[in-house]
Design a protein around this motif. Structure first.
Motif, PDB file in Angstrom:
ATOM      1  N   GLU A  29     -12.429  -3.965  -1.078  1.00  0.00           N
ATOM      2  CA  GLU A  29     -11.039  -3.678  -1.441  1.00  0.00           C
ATOM      3  C   GLU A  29     -10.840  -2.173  -1.630  1.00  0.00           C
ATOM      4  N   GLU A  33      -8.437   0.398   0.469  1.00  0.00           N
ATOM      5  CA  GLU A  33      -7.534   1.335  -0.206  1.00  0.00           C
ATOM      6  C   GLU A  33      -7.697   2.749   0.359  1.00  0.00           C
ATOM      7  N   LYS A  38      -3.987  -2.745   2.838  1.00  0.00           N
ATOM      8  CA  LYS A  38      -4.169  -3.759   1.810  1.00  0.00           C
ATOM      9  C   LYS A  38      -5.199  -4.777   2.325  1.00  0.00           C
ATOM     10  N   GLN A  40      -6.966  -8.140   3.060  1.00  0.00           N
ATOM     11  CA  GLN A  40      -6.466  -9.508   3.211  1.00  0.00           C
ATOM     12  C   GLN A  40      -7.611 -10.409   3.615  1.00  0.00           C
TER      13      GLN A  40
END
Ligand SMILES: [Fe+2]
Length: 162
Positions: A29, A33, A38, A40
């Motif tokens: 994650e 960033e 984002k 998924q």
């Protein structure tokens, strides 16, 4: 796989790696960033196949046996190798894009995947493979005894026929 493993050693190795995997998710994650994207969730067909193979091994082996553990280790190592290949590529991609921070995060995960794989090898080599081998020997001895029984009764039948 963890639930179905026979030895505590294998159970705890899988459990421990499961905890690490949560950290791997959070690192991914962070990498997303860094890319301004984002993260998924997306289903991976290959991984699903490997997991299915693990389930088949559990179905085809007897509960509480070392043979089952040897099979689970093989299935788990296939998963680790798939992850190692993927993270290895991602580290290289990040480096070639000049994303050193992302490369660093992905390398940490790659190292943990490699450690998990090596640990599974150690567990297998220390005793599980040998114990599973013994189970196979015992099984084939039982089969030999059964075969002897049928041979004897066939001999008897021949005698009777004479
Ligand atoms: Fe892993």
């Amino acid at each position: 796989m963890q639930k179905n493993a026979t030895t505590d050693e294998l159970k705890s190795a899988i459990e421990e790696h499961l905890t690490q995997t949560q950290e791997h998710v959070s690192r991914l994650e962070q990498v997303f960033e860094m890319c301004g994207k984002k993260a998924q969730a997306k289903k991976c067909e290959a991984m699903e196949g490997l997991i299915e193979e693990g389930n088949e091994i559990v179905e085809e082996t007897e509960k509480g046996t070392m043979t089952r553990d040897a099979g689970i280790i093989m299935a788990a190592q296939k998963v680790e190798h798939y992850e190692i290949a993927t993270y290895g590529c991602l580290v290289t991609f990040a480096k070639s894009l000049g994303m050193d921070d992302a490369a660093e995060l992905l390398s940490e995960t790659l190292d943990e995947e490699k450690d998990a794989d090596e640990k599974l090898t150690r567990i297998a080599e220390d005793n599980i493979n040998q114990a599973a081998n013994q189970e196979t020997d015992e099984e084939s001895e039982d089969e030999d005894e059964e075969n002897e029984d049928t041979e004897e009764s066939e001999e008897k039948k021949d005698d009777e026929e004479e």
